[in-house]
Design a protein around this motif. Structure first.
Motif, short mmCIF file in Angstrom:
data_model
loop_
_atom_site.label_atom_id
_atom_site.label_comp_id
_atom_site.label_asym_id
_atom_site.label_seq_id
_atom_site.Cartn_x
_atom_site.Cartn_y
_atom_site.Cartn_z
N ALA A 1 0.83 -1.21 0.00
CA ALA A 1 0.00 0.00 0.00
C ALA A 1 0.86 1.25 0.00
O ALA A 1 0.57 2.23 -0.69
N ARG A 2 1.94 1.24 0.80
CA ARG A 2 2.84 2.41 0.83
C ARG A 2 3.52 2.60 -0.52
O ARG A 2 3.66 3.73 -0.99
N ASP A 3 3.93 1.50 -1.14
CA ASP A 3 4.56 1.61 -2.47
C ASP A 3 3.57 2.17 -3.49
O ASP A 3 3.93 3.00 -4.34
N LYS A 4 2.30 1.73 -3.40
CA LYS A 4 1.28 2.20 -4.33
C LYS A 4 1.02 3.69 -4.14
O LYS A 4 0.89 4.45 -5.12
N LYS B 1 3.90 10.23 -6.94
CA LYS B 1 4.86 10.55 -7.99
C LYS B 1 4.15 10.87 -9.30
O LYS B 1 4.54 11.77 -10.04
N ALA B 2 3.06 10.11 -9.54
CA ALA B 2 2.29 10.35 -10.77
C ALA B 2 1.61 11.72 -10.73
O ALA B 2 1.53 12.42 -11.74
N GLU C 1 6.62 18.56 -14.90
CA GLU C 1 6.78 18.79 -16.34
C GLU C 1 6.52 20.24 -16.71
O GLU C 1 7.21 20.83 -17.54
N ALA C 2 5.45 20.85 -16.06
CA ALA C 2 5.15 22.26 -16.34
C ALA C 2 6.29 23.16 -15.89
O ALA C 2 6.68 24.10 -16.60
#
Length: 596
Positions: free
Chosen positions: A524-527, A533-534, A541-542
């Protein structure tokens, strides 16, 4: 007596086997077995590799002949087997990874089997007689009883093979060659040279005999067997070399790796003898008396394949000695001595064998039902305890001039020699406290043969850290006499460098500490981390795009500025302080202006 109770063993299998083993398979044998041996590769099968193996059954109830068995064993690739696959078995399990391909009716019990390295389809066997038997397992007929429902064509073919061999359904098979020369029974000591097709044997007659099979190889490896001799006996071959020097029954022997002339033997007389067959008339070239102590029988020996100065011996008192053959004048010259087989009153070392690729590692099998794995490199890395460091001698030049560097160098050279704290060299137990500790060089003990003494084992020559082992379960339970075959590979975290093992374990910390719940929490923490990050990605990017646009604008402005005159350009390059001073100077009225 069983090594562990049934309840304790079940708990061990459920909790410890999945952690300690990368792979483990168990095959129950209806009768005790005394020997096992790996054969050549048969085929590659994706996630596993199939190998030939040889073993035996000692038919104690005499309901049928003793058998030499040819089997196929599938060895799984590393990190393939599941936890359930390595632990979901019981004492009577017959693993699907082991299949019996052929049986030979052996004339007497099969005490030892060894293959000719140059022709692995040819094996040599020891039994309770003066003779040794040589078998081409490719052309020997299969003597297994045919089950109902099998094709009649196969049954007729097997009957034809029996008639060709001159045998009935329960008569012994006919060996391809019989080695003769012993004057008394030769039960166990047997070795084949890796350099030439030579066989060495020891017996109750105190002799070590050598046979040269080079003249017989053509007939031994032919696709069809020669005609059976009178009385259904195979052709005989006399021993070529006779080595005399032992004073009691020879217990074991082996050739020097890569040599057909040099070998070592041990016996119930406590002697270790090294030989050069070219000097047979002058006796042994090396001799160590009372190698494991006064009155202690030496049971087994092996020669290191990657350091030919190293030998290891095992004795009936459970001790193991490592020797440097360049310094083997007396028992005091032992390099290392260990005592790790302490699980029962019966702890004789049955077999020792060096790892096929690691010169620091060897294994030992014992009547205490265990196979132990030893790593001599742990000896070199273990520093002496601080309290045990001797004080430097007064006025010592090294102590005065070496300082901290000399002390560090001395620590690096320090080696432990005893089998355990409080246990002196030679394997004899010291104080009560020391007897409880195990040697640091003992890195693993295989406890799978709960019901019987280990009779033989072998490292796989290709599959790293994989061992085949067999046991004789006679007299342990009321269920009769049987045996077991096991193939196992220990988890690589046990023998890998400490830092590597810890780094890999850190990746699974939550599962190790908290089980499945911890693993789910970590997932769950990794997700969540991936989601964060997503989400941050568009902003990043902006920002990157804005920074890129600003940089572009700066470049454009620089291009739009008209080229300055040389003097202006030079001024532009001047430091700010210099430019201000010059500007102030220019603004001051000149002398002419003041006068005017």
């Amino acid at each position: 007596m069983a090594l562990l109770s049934a309840q304790a063993f079940e708990a061990y299998k459920r909790r410890m086997v999945p952690v300690l083993y990368d792979w483990f398979t168990h095959y129950h044998l209806n009768y005790p077995t005394q020997t096992c041996r790996w054969g050549p590769k048969v085929e590659e099968l994706g996630y596993k590799t199939r190998y030939r193996a040889y073993l035996s059954e000692q038919v104690v109830d005499e309901t049928r002949p003793n058998t030499l068995i040819l089997a196929h064993i599938d060895v799984l690739k590393p990190h393939v087997a599941s936890c359930e696959a390595v632990s979901n078995w019981h004492e009577k399990s017959t693993s699907s990874f082991v299949t019996i391909q052929k049986t030979v009716h052996h004339p007497g019990e099969v005490n030892k089997v060894r293959e000719l390295p140059q022709h692995p389809e040819v094996v040599v066997t020891h039994t309770d007689s003066k003779k040794l038997f040589v078998w081409n397992m490719e052309r020997q007929p299969d003597r297994r009883p045919q089950a109902a429902g099998l094709s009649s064509a196969k049954s007729r073919r097997d009957k034809a093979s029996d008639r060709a061999a001159g045998s009935g359904p329960s008569d012994p098979s006919v060996p391809d060659l019989v080695l003769v020369g012993h004057e008394d029974e030769a039960l166990f000591p047997l070795a084949c040279s890796t350099a030439e097709p030579r066989v060495a044997s020891g017996g109750n007659d105190h002799l070590v005999l050598l046979w040269d099979l080079r003249d017989s190889v053509t007939s031994l490896t032919a696709s069809t067997a020669p005609a059976v001799g009178e009385g259904r006996r195979g052709p005989e071959l006399q021993a070529r070399t006779r080595l005399e020097g032992h004073e009691n029954t020879v217990g074991d022997l082996c050739f020097q790796p890569g040599s057909a002339q040099c070998l070592v033997s041990v016996a119930d007389d406590g002697l270790i003898l090294t030989w050069d067959a070219r000097q047979a008339a002058t006796g042994p070239v090396g001799r160590v008396a009372e190698a494991h102590g006064k009155g202690v029988n030496v049971m087994c020996v092996d020669w290191c394949p990657h350091d030919q100065d190293l030998l290891v011996t095992g004795a009936e008192d459970g001790t193991l000695n490592v020797w440097d053959r360049r310094r083997m004048a007396s028992a005091a010259d032992v390099l290392h001595s260990f005592e790790g087989h302490r699980n029962s009153a019966e702890r004789s070392i049955i077999h020792v064998e060096w790892h096929p690729t690691n010169k620091d590692v060897f294994a030992s099998g014992s009547e205490d039902h265990t196979v132990a794995i030893w790593d001599l490199s742990r000896t070199e890395l273990k520093p002496a305890p601080a309290a045990a460091k001797p004080a430097p001698a007064a006025g010592s030049g090294a102590a005065a001039a070496g300082g901290e560097g000399a002390e560090e160098e001395g620590r690096a050279r320090k080696r432990t020699r005893s089998s355990a704290a409080g246990t002196p060299a030679g394997g004899k137990e010291g104080g009560k406290e020391g007897a409880k500790e195990l040697p640091p060089q003992l890195i693993f003990q295989h406890l799978g043969h709960r019901l019987g003494r280990v009779t033989d084992f072998q490292w796989h020559p290709v599959e790293q850290w994989t061992i085949i082992s067999v046991s004789d379960n006679s007299g342990v339970t009321d269920e009769g006499s049987d045996g077991s075959l096991q193939v196992w590979r220990i988890m690589d975290l046990i023998y890998r460098p400490y830092s590597e093992a810890v780094a890999e374990l850190e990746q699974h910390r939550d599962f190790i500490m908290h089980g499945a719940a911890g693993a789910k929490a970590q997932e769950a923490r990794d997700k969540a981390a991936r989601a964060d990050k997503a989400e941050d990605k568009p902003a990043a990017e902006a920002a990157a795009a804005g920074a890129g646009a600003g940089a572009g604008a700066v470049e454009v402005k620089r291009e739009e500025v008209p080229a300055a005159a040389p003097a202006e350009a030079a001024a532009a390059d001047k430091p700010a302080e210099v430019a201000e001073a010059e500007a102030a100077k220019d603004s001051e009225p000149t002398k002419m202006e003041v006068d005017g």
